[in-house]
Motif scaffolding. Sequence first.
Motif, PDB file in Angstrom:
ATOM      1  N   ALA A 280       0.844  -1.206   0.000  1.00  0.00           N
ATOM      2  CA  ALA A 280       0.000   0.000   0.000  1.00  0.00           C
ATOM      3  C   ALA A 280       0.875   1.250   0.000  1.00  0.00           C
ATOM      4  N   ARG A 281       1.913   1.228   0.832  1.00  0.00           N
ATOM      5  CA  ARG A 281       2.812   2.396   0.918  1.00  0.00           C
ATOM      6  C   ARG A 281       3.455   2.652  -0.446  1.00  0.00           C
ATOM      7  N   LEU A 283       2.333   1.804  -3.329  1.00  0.00           N
ATOM      8  CA  LEU A 283       1.326   2.257  -4.299  1.00  0.00           C
ATOM      9  C   LEU A 283       0.833   3.667  -3.983  1.00  0.00           C
ATOM     10  N   THR A 285      -1.252   4.316  -1.422  1.00  0.00           N
ATOM     11  CA  THR A 285      -2.662   4.227  -1.026  1.00  0.00           C
ATOM     12  C   THR A 285      -2.769   3.667   0.388  1.00  0.00           C
ATOM     13  N   ALA A 286      -4.000   3.645   0.915  1.00  0.00           N
ATOM     14  CA  ALA A 286      -4.191   3.155   2.274  1.00  0.00           C
ATOM     15  C   ALA A 286      -4.345   1.632   2.296  1.00  0.00           C
ATOM     16  N   ASP A 287      -4.826   1.058   1.206  1.00  0.00           N
ATOM     17  CA  ASP A 287      -5.111  -0.372   1.177  1.00  0.00           C
ATOM     18  C   ASP A 287      -4.516  -0.983  -0.094  1.00  0.00           C
ATOM     19  N   GLN A 290      -7.206  -2.422  -2.781  1.00  0.00           N
ATOM     20  CA  GLN A 290      -7.938  -1.321  -3.423  1.00  0.00           C
ATOM     21  C   GLN A 290      -7.011  -0.458  -4.267  1.00  0.00           C
ATOM     22  N   GLY A 291      -5.771  -0.289  -3.795  1.00  0.00           N
ATOM     23  CA  GLY A 291      -4.796   0.510  -4.555  1.00  0.00           C
ATOM     24  C   GLY A 291      -4.500  -0.121  -5.909  1.00  0.00           C
ATOM     25  N   ASP A 294      -7.589   0.351  -8.109  1.00  0.00           N
ATOM     26  CA  ASP A 294      -7.778   1.745  -8.551  1.00  0.00           C
ATOM     27  C   ASP A 294      -6.749   2.132  -9.610  1.00  0.00           C
ATOM     28  N   LEU A 295      -5.517   1.644  -9.481  1.00  0.00           N
ATOM     29  CA  LEU A 295      -4.486   1.946 -10.484  1.00  0.00           C
ATOM     30  C   LEU A 295      -4.958   1.461 -11.866  1.00  0.00           C
ATOM     31  N   ARG A 350     -14.740  -3.878  -7.007  1.00  0.00           N
ATOM     32  CA  ARG A 350     -13.636  -3.276  -6.228  1.00  0.00           C
ATOM     33  C   ARG A 350     -13.557  -4.005  -4.886  1.00  0.00           C
ATOM     34  N   GLY A 353     -11.917  -2.982   1.575  1.00  0.00           N
ATOM     35  CA  GLY A 353     -10.634  -2.720   2.251  1.00  0.00           C
ATOM     36  C   GLY A 353     -10.443  -3.651   3.436  1.00  0.00           C
TER      37      GLY A 353
END
Length: 354
Positions: A280-281, A283, A285-287, A290-291, A294-295, A350, A353
């Motif tokens: 996540a870090r 990417l 994002t927080a998750d 999901q990251g 979303d990408l 999607r 999370g």
Amino acid sequence: MKPFTCTAQSPRVVFGAGSLARLGEEIDRLEIRRAIVLCTPGQRALGERVAALLGARAAGVFAGAVMHVPQEVVHEARAAARSLGADGAVAVGGGSTTGLGKAIALESGLPIVAIPTTYAGSEMTPIHGITEGGVKKTGRDAKVLPRTVLYDPELTLGVPPNLSLTSGINAIAHAAEGLYSADGNPVMDLVAQEGIAALARSLPAIMADPRDIEARSQALYGAWLCGTVLGNVGMALHHKLCHTLGGSFNLPHAETHTIVLPHALAYNAPAAPEAMARIARALGTADAAQGAYDLAAANGAPVALRDIGLREEDLDGACELALRNQYPNPRPLEAEGLRELLRNAYEGRRPRGS
Ligand code: NAD
């Protein structure tokens, strides 16, 4: 700290815009006198350009590489290498072309120079695969690892944006699974995080401007790192699922990886929280799951297996195949969870999370 074993192996890497011009000196360095140049039919012009650069050191061009390295093509390419008296191979193209070079090296031990033009990462691994009767047999052998890899971002400027995106997410998948690999190590963890971050930064920039050479350089740099992870630590559920789906249902490689990754991460998230935090870090994002979704979605990549040719009636068969062989994975393989994973990937939902 978790105990680990680390035996990093890597080809010599020459990286930089315009580095194709250094091919001749790299070939001389390996004492190759007659190189067979490999490419796909669609990249014949590039293959011819590479041969022209080599001059008398080029034995000929074999422009017959195709997806999944079919045995018939391997026979033809090996015969061409023999009849041309080749003492080395230059594979210019994506994973399919590199794979053909590896198939030649597997039999003859010829040194390979790889010039990757996608982000698949095969050039950094000792993994080979040949498809016979619809089944792709893979294995590991140090002699198929290219001796030298020449990364020239200029050669990637023309990669269509949609292929760049899915190929880049295919690369991210290698690093993501490397972060929860059963035989991972702290060095490969760092390489994986940096690889994911470089691709997560550069892929949206490439979608905005496919000829942005800095973004192309960052993406190829990320692909190198992610390929390094693939070559050095074992993969898990995501790669097995994609291999099954690609091989048994003839789905396109990079798109399949792009669609399945968020769901494989969601499945493994409860069992690998530290790896997910790192993904996540990287990417941004927080998750992690999901990251990854979303990408793909935000940049127009396919997100549903039904949109790339999987049929609803294939879901049960895919699940059965995925459960057939057990292998190391952070979360044990459970029929119910896998069915849900495949259903979500089929529909393109999607992930929730963690
Ligand atoms: P690919 O090599 O099949 O290339 C996809 C298409 O893109 C081809 O038609 C190719 O000609 C075209 N292309 C490539 N570069 C281009 C460029 N610069 N401009 C325009 N078109 C270009 O696809 P891939 O995703 O690179 O590789 C997938 C294959 O590699 C799969 O078979 C996969 O199993 C294998 N692979 C193997 C390993 C390994 O370690 N052995 C690792 C990753 C992938």
